[in-house]
Design a protein around this motif. Sequence first.
Motif, short mmCIF file in Angstrom:
data_model
loop_
_atom_site.label_atom_id
_atom_site.label_comp_id
_atom_site.label_asym_id
_atom_site.label_seq_id
_atom_site.Cartn_x
_atom_site.Cartn_y
_atom_site.Cartn_z
N TYR A 14 6.89 71.83 30.30
CA TYR A 14 7.37 73.04 29.82
C TYR A 14 6.45 74.12 29.33
O TYR A 14 5.32 73.72 28.90
N VAL A 15 6.42 75.49 29.96
CA VAL A 15 5.46 76.24 29.77
C VAL A 15 5.96 77.53 29.28
O VAL A 15 6.92 78.24 29.37
N VAL A 16 5.16 78.05 28.47
CA VAL A 16 5.23 79.37 27.49
C VAL A 16 4.17 80.43 28.03
O VAL A 16 3.04 80.29 28.16
N MET A 17 4.83 81.72 28.72
CA MET A 17 4.10 82.76 28.92
C MET A 17 4.17 83.72 28.25
O MET A 17 5.30 84.26 27.83
N ASP A 18 3.15 84.42 27.83
CA ASP A 18 3.12 85.65 27.16
C ASP A 18 2.72 87.09 27.62
O ASP A 18 2.44 88.19 27.02
N GLY A 19 2.15 86.81 29.04
CA GLY A 19 1.76 87.97 29.88
C GLY A 19 0.20 87.74 30.07
O GLY A 19 -0.17 88.47 31.04
N THR A 20 -0.32 87.00 29.32
CA THR A 20 -1.61 86.93 29.58
C THR A 20 -2.15 85.29 29.40
O THR A 20 -3.10 85.00 30.22
#
Length: 220
Positions: free
Chosen positions: A107-113
């Motif tokens: 499970y991966v969370v990405m916020d742009g950086t």
Amino acid sequence: MKRLALILLTGLAVFVGGGLTASAADFPTDPRVTAAVAAWKTKPVYVDPLYAEYVGTQDQQLAERIATAPAPVFVAVMPTGAWFQEKDDTERLAGWLAVTNGKPGIYVVMDGTATTGAAHLLGARAPFDTFASSKTALADQLSQYLDDLELNDRVKVKPARTAELPTAPERTYERERFTVGKAIGNGIGGMTIGLMGGALLAGIVFGLAALVAPRRGGQQ
């Protein structure tokens, strides 16, 4: 085929383990989590409305990269931070997503950086997080993270972390109690050291004087 075998083995381990699965009741309800899990029923990538313009058509590229991963991957592009319920603990947010969805995977969370993830009910070592410039394509950011993913059947199968990390205990120092006896003792000790230092210095001065005096007498 290898990926399917890994999923079957993981499912068997979870079934035998019985009590491994955490409950969604163990953490607060979060609308971001609810929306992501609903979206994952039809696609592996969820994009928060706040990120829709930023992501654009990159969600398709993310889906293509996920299709080549050696294990199931669920991606959520969403805002995170200290002002949300996870209090800047993005790995914990990934755990909430994993347990709520209930399926083994990464499970991966990405916020742009930043790309942060957690393995859930899967024999794998997932990197804690990776970082990249906001100008880097999201698919490339995801690739950077997944390239460090290691599947290993020797890794203990367990649910992703959903609880807050324990805080380190603060060190406390007991203040020394003042007593007249200790004060006198410290004073005597300081005076003794002072006298010894003074005597040593005086000895050096007198010694030098004794060496210099004969020389002066010879010059006369």
